[in-house]
Motif scaffolding. Structure first.
Motif, PDB file in Angstrom:
ATOM      1  N   TYR A  23       2.005   8.283  -6.106  1.00 34.78           N
ATOM      2  CA  TYR A  23       1.137   7.623  -6.914  1.00 34.78           C
ATOM      3  C   TYR A  23       1.549   6.658  -7.918  1.00 34.78           C
ATOM      4  CZ  TYR A  23      -1.904  11.197  -4.797  1.00 34.78           C
ATOM      5  OH  TYR A  23      -2.477  12.365  -3.948  1.00 34.78           O
ATOM      6  N   VAL A  24       2.580   6.395  -7.941  1.00 33.46           N
ATOM      7  CA  VAL A  24       3.009   5.251  -8.986  1.00 33.46           C
ATOM      8  C   VAL A  24       2.922   3.809  -8.392  1.00 33.46           C
ATOM      9  CG1 VAL A  24       5.556   4.814  -8.332  1.00 33.46           C
ATOM     10  CG2 VAL A  24       4.978   4.616 -10.796  1.00 33.46           C
ATOM     11  N   MET A  25       2.706   3.739  -7.226  1.00 32.13           N
ATOM     12  CA  MET A  25       2.495   2.224  -6.653  1.00 32.13           C
ATOM     13  C   MET A  25       1.020   1.890  -6.689  1.00 32.13           C
ATOM     14  SD  MET A  25       3.966   0.863  -3.113  1.00 32.13           S
ATOM     15  CE  MET A  25       3.951  -0.893  -2.624  1.00 32.13           C
ATOM     16  N   PRO A  26       0.096   2.581  -6.333  1.00 27.96           N
ATOM     17  CA  PRO A  26      -1.135   2.012  -6.465  1.00 27.96           C
ATOM     18  C   PRO A  26      -1.727   1.235  -7.785  1.00 27.96           C
ATOM     19  CG  PRO A  26      -1.453   4.130  -5.591  1.00 27.96           C
ATOM     20  CD  PRO A  26       0.106   3.832  -5.986  1.00 27.96           C
ATOM     21  N   PRO A  27      -1.456   1.431  -9.041  1.00 30.82           N
ATOM     22  CA  PRO A  27      -1.780   0.821 -10.126  1.00 30.82           C
ATOM     23  C   PRO A  27      -0.802  -0.458 -10.268  1.00 30.82           C
ATOM     24  CG  PRO A  27      -0.529   2.681 -10.811  1.00 30.82           C
ATOM     25  CD  PRO A  27      -0.806   3.010  -9.467  1.00 30.82           C
ATOM     26  N   MET A  28       0.075  -0.638  -9.452  1.00 30.11           N
ATOM     27  CA  MET A  28       0.947  -1.780  -9.415  1.00 30.11           C
ATOM     28  C   MET A  28       0.939  -2.912  -8.260  1.00 30.11           C
ATOM     29  SD  MET A  28       4.444   0.011 -10.807  1.00 30.11           S
ATOM     30  CE  MET A  28       4.971   0.628  -9.160  1.00 30.11           C
ATOM     31  N   LEU A  29      -0.255  -2.518  -7.637  1.00 24.13           N
ATOM     32  CA  LEU A  29      -0.430  -3.412  -6.284  1.00 24.13           C
ATOM     33  C   LEU A  29      -0.551  -4.839  -6.538  1.00 24.13           C
ATOM     34  CD1 LEU A  29      -2.603  -0.953  -4.224  1.00 24.13           C
ATOM     35  CD2 LEU A  29      -0.259  -1.459  -3.803  1.00 24.13           C
ATOM     36  N   VAL A  30      -1.390  -5.137  -7.534  1.00 17.56           N
ATOM     37  CA  VAL A  30      -1.389  -6.705  -7.836  1.00 17.56           C
ATOM     38  C   VAL A  30      -0.384  -7.241  -8.671  1.00 17.56           C
ATOM     39  CG1 VAL A  30      -2.992  -8.127  -9.164  1.00 17.56           C
ATOM     40  CG2 VAL A  30      -4.024  -6.094  -8.096  1.00 17.56           C
ATOM     41  N   ALA A  31       0.259  -6.216  -9.415  1.00 20.38           N
ATOM     42  CA  ALA A  31       1.746  -6.983 -10.051  1.00 20.38           C
ATOM     43  C   ALA A  31       2.438  -7.143  -9.091  1.00 20.38           C
ATOM     44  CB  ALA A  31       1.951  -5.835 -11.032  1.00 20.38           C
ATOM     45  N   ILE A  32       2.797  -6.049  -8.008  1.00 23.12           N
ATOM     46  CA  ILE A  32       3.836  -6.330  -7.095  1.00 23.12           C
ATOM     47  C   ILE A  32       3.471  -7.641  -6.316  1.00 23.12           C
ATOM     48  CG2 ILE A  32       4.843  -5.566  -5.008  1.00 23.12           C
ATOM     49  CD1 ILE A  32       4.553  -2.615  -6.314  1.00 23.12           C
ATOM     50  N   ALA A  33       2.174  -7.630  -5.944  1.00 21.62           N
ATOM     51  CA  ALA A  33       1.976  -8.970  -5.171  1.00 21.62           C
ATOM     52  C   ALA A  33       2.277 -10.276  -5.532  1.00 21.62           C
ATOM     53  CB  ALA A  33       0.462  -8.995  -4.572  1.00 21.62           C
ATOM     54  N   ALA A  34       1.965 -10.365  -7.027  1.00 20.76           N
ATOM     55  CA  ALA A  34       2.245 -11.653  -8.003  1.00 20.76           C
ATOM     56  C   ALA A  34       3.656 -11.965  -8.010  1.00 20.76           C
ATOM     57  CB  ALA A  34       1.504 -11.372  -9.163  1.00 20.76           C
ATOM     58  N   ASP A  35       4.241 -10.833  -8.239  1.00 18.75           N
ATOM     59  CA  ASP A  35       5.647 -10.897  -8.527  1.00 18.75           C
ATOM     60  C   ASP A  35       6.479 -11.322  -7.339  1.00 18.75           C
ATOM     61  OD1 ASP A  35       8.256 -10.766 -10.090  1.00 18.75           O
ATOM     62  OD2 ASP A  35       8.706  -9.132  -8.875  1.00 18.75           O
ATOM     63  N   LEU A  36       6.229 -10.824  -6.172  1.00 21.13           N
ATOM     64  CA  LEU A  36       6.706 -10.988  -4.915  1.00 21.13           C
ATOM     65  C   LEU A  36       6.408 -12.184  -4.214  1.00 21.13           C
ATOM     66  CD1 LEU A  36       7.604  -7.595  -3.379  1.00 21.13           C
ATOM     67  CD2 LEU A  36       9.296  -9.068  -4.507  1.00 21.13           C
ATOM     68  N   GLY A  37       5.235 -12.798  -4.671  1.00 23.83           N
ATOM     69  CA  GLY A  37       4.538 -13.956  -4.160  1.00 23.83           C
ATOM     70  C   GLY A  37       3.775 -13.715  -2.673  1.00 23.83           C
ATOM     71  N   VAL A  38       3.477 -12.585  -2.626  1.00 28.47           N
ATOM     72  CA  VAL A  38       2.462 -12.299  -1.375  1.00 28.47           C
ATOM     73  C   VAL A  38       1.042 -12.013  -1.682  1.00 28.47           C
ATOM     74  CG1 VAL A  38       4.699 -11.514  -0.294  1.00 28.47           C
ATOM     75  CG2 VAL A  38       3.622  -9.989  -1.284  1.00 28.47           C
ATOM     76  N   SER A  39       0.375 -11.745  -0.380  1.00 26.45           N
ATOM     77  CA  SER A  39      -0.870 -11.121  -0.602  1.00 26.45           C
ATOM     78  C   SER A  39      -0.854  -9.619  -0.854  1.00 26.45           C
ATOM     79  CB  SER A  39      -1.710 -11.556   0.651  1.00 26.45           C
ATOM     80  OG  SER A  39      -1.344 -10.683   1.661  1.00 26.45           O
ATOM     81  N   LEU A  40      -2.312  -9.324  -1.583  1.00 28.09           N
ATOM     82  CA  LEU A  40      -2.534  -7.926  -1.842  1.00 28.09           C
ATOM     83  C   LEU A  40      -2.554  -7.130  -0.593  1.00 28.09           C
ATOM     84  CD1 LEU A  40      -3.310  -5.860  -3.752  1.00 28.09           C
ATOM     85  CD2 LEU A  40      -5.743  -6.633  -3.468  1.00 28.09           C
ATOM     86  N   ALA A  41      -2.986  -7.681   0.695  1.00 31.21           N
ATOM     87  CA  ALA A  41      -2.981  -6.976   1.844  1.00 31.21           C
ATOM     88  C   ALA A  41      -1.424  -6.638   2.453  1.00 31.21           C
ATOM     89  CB  ALA A  41      -3.712  -7.812   2.893  1.00 31.21           C
ATOM     90  N   ASP A  42      -0.694  -7.575   1.939  1.00 32.95           N
ATOM     91  CA  ASP A  42       0.826  -7.271   2.395  1.00 32.95           C
ATOM     92  C   ASP A  42       1.467  -6.116   1.721  1.00 32.95           C
ATOM     93  OD1 ASP A  42       0.807  -9.324   4.201  1.00 32.95           O
ATOM     94  OD2 ASP A  42       1.688 -10.745   2.900  1.00 32.95           O
ATOM     95  N   VAL A  43       1.058  -5.859   0.488  1.00 35.00           N
ATOM     96  CA  VAL A  43       1.513  -4.889  -0.484  1.00 35.00           C
ATOM     97  C   VAL A  43       0.673  -3.824  -0.216  1.00 35.00           C
ATOM     98  CG1 VAL A  43       1.921  -4.194  -2.844  1.00 35.00           C
ATOM     99  CG2 VAL A  43       2.126  -6.717  -2.206  1.00 35.00           C
ATOM    100  N   VAL A  44      -0.413  -3.724   0.046  1.00 34.51           N
ATOM    101  CA  VAL A  44      -1.227  -2.590   0.679  1.00 34.51           C
ATOM    102  C   VAL A  44      -0.539  -1.988   1.585  1.00 34.51           C
ATOM    103  CG1 VAL A  44      -3.597  -1.765   1.532  1.00 34.51           C
ATOM    104  CG2 VAL A  44      -3.428  -3.228  -0.442  1.00 34.51           C
ATOM    105  N   ALA A  45      -0.329  -2.892   2.808  1.00 35.19           N
ATOM    106  CA  ALA A  45       0.327  -2.378   3.954  1.00 35.19           C
ATOM    107  C   ALA A  45       1.805  -1.895   3.674  1.00 35.19           C
ATOM    108  CB  ALA A  45       0.900  -3.607   4.962  1.00 35.19           C
ATOM    109  N   ALA A  46       2.614  -2.215   2.597  1.00 39.02           N
ATOM    110  CA  ALA A  46       3.747  -1.662   2.077  1.00 39.02           C
ATOM    111  C   ALA A  46       3.531  -0.324   1.661  1.00 39.02           C
ATOM    112  CB  ALA A  46       4.502  -2.430   0.975  1.00 39.02           C
TER     113      ALA A  46
END
Length: 386
Positions: A23-46
């Motif tokens: 459960y550590v990843m869900p609150p970071m989804l938006v931050a990960i997407a911004a840092d890696l320069g990808v869409s939120l959908a891509d991070v949700v898929a990860a």
């Protein structure tokens, strides 16, 4: 030996560490997407890859648990899961992150089901649900720490630090579990194909697996996307994580209450109450995505988990006693495959910010799940308790 952790403490640490990573990843989804320069959908898929592999590997760990022992399986897989979480922190791209998280999910997949099987092997049926709800104390603490810590680290430092924490904790726990005794058994454990045949020939076991599939899509899906739903309303990652941490608090309190009620209340009643909380929690997010409405939703989802999910879990340990490890592993597999399928279906809607549609779907699924699971559990009687 003085100072050695009790089996109950070690099992709760196992469920807590597994939940911390899950459960550590869900609150970071938006931050990960911004840092890696990808869409939120891509991070949700990860994130979905984690749950998909977590679910698909469950039968493997059930067979391994029968072949090599409950404790050895937990120790080896936790050590490997820790290494994969550490690799997640080093991921340069979202593709690398998806692979590292998928591997971590696969190895962490052995942790929680193994604790359930351990309880099933060592605790009589009449006390089993109370012990299983006790495992949720670890789930609650791990979830709360992950929700607050993940969002906070993403805001003040980097999301990568969260995976360093979960990976290190997992490796340390793999060492500590050396103090956990292996359950004694006077019966030979079944071969994989024999266990699968036993489940296939038990209609109620197949029904329980179907319930787990839908429950994974509803409860885990609602929890996974809740921080992103809150952030879509303008909240920070820290606030979104804190809201999700309320889920952990609800599980902590609910597990104590349900543990006591399970001694006198029929499981069907607990399923009905938990399912009702799932419906209400989902509808709250349909109406509003403010932090306060999300707090109420997280509370409802947590209470649904402790009441409905613990009852279904306990049922899974009872329906095929001779193939308990395989049945529990299939149950967990269905749960997380359901979550992964749900995430894949709603990823585009989440990217578009249409969270009210997503949660309306969760509520719509929760209604027939609650009605059918309540009705079927009320009709079933435990042959071991007769």
């Amino acid at each position: 030996m003085p100072g050695r952790p009790s089996p109950a403490v070690l099992l709760r640490l196992t469920t807590g560490t597994s939940s911390l990573d899950r459960y550590v990843m869900p609150p970071m989804l938006v931050a990960i997407a911004a840092d890696l320069g990808v869409s939120l959908a891509d991070v949700v898929a990860a994130a979905g890859a984690y749950f998909l592999v977590y679910g698909l590997t469950q039968p493997l760990w059930g067979f391994a648990s029968d072949r090599f022992g409950r404790v050895r399986t937990m120790r080896v897989t936790l050590a490997l899961a820790g290494v994969c979480s550490l690799l997640s922190a080093l991921s340069p791209t979202v593709a690398a992150l998806a692979v590292a998280r998928a591997l971590a999910g696969g190895f962490f997949g052995a942790a929680y089901p193994s604790t359930l099987v351990y309880v099933g092997d060592t605790v009589p049926p009449e006390r089993r649900q109370r012990q299983i709800t006790g495992l949720m104390v670890g789930v609650a603490l791990g979830t709360a720490l992950a929700s607050v810590g993940g969002g906070l680290l993403a805001d003040v430092a980097t999301w990568r630090a969260a995976f360093v924490v979960t990976g290190t904790a997992s490796v340390v726990l793999a060492v500590l579990l050396g103090a956990l005794p292996e359950p004694a058994s006077d019966q030979p454990r079944p071969r994989p194909m024999a266990a699968i045949r036993a489940i296939r020939r038990t209609p109620v076991a197949l029904v329980v697996l179907c319930f787990a599939l839908v429950e994974g899509a509803v409860l885990l899906g609602a929890l996974t996307l809740l921080p992103a739903a809150v952030e879509s309303g303008g909240a920070s990652a820290t606030v979104a994580g804190a809201v999700a941490a309320v889920y952990g608090a609800a599980v902590l309190v609910g597990s104590q209450v349900v543990g006591r009620l399970s001694a006198t209340w029929p499981p069907a009643r607990l399923i009905a109450i938990g399912g009702s909380f799932a419906v209400v929690g989902s509808l709250l997010v349909v109406v509003a995505r403010s932090p306060w409405s999300a707090v109420l939703a997280a509370t409802c989802i947590g209470l649904a988990w402790t009441s409905m999910h613990s009852s279904l879990q306990t049922w899974a340990t009872q329906v095929v006693p001779g193939a308990r490890a395989t049945m529990v592993s299939f149950f967990a597999s269905a749960l997380f495959v359901g979550n992964a399928l749900g995430a894949a279906l709603v990823g585009g809607l989440a990217e578009a910010g249409r969270f009210w549609v997503v949660y309306a779907g969760f509520a719509a699924l929760a209604v027939p799940l609650t009605v059918l699971a309540t009705w079927r559990r009320a009709r079933w009687s435990d042959p071991d308790a007769a």
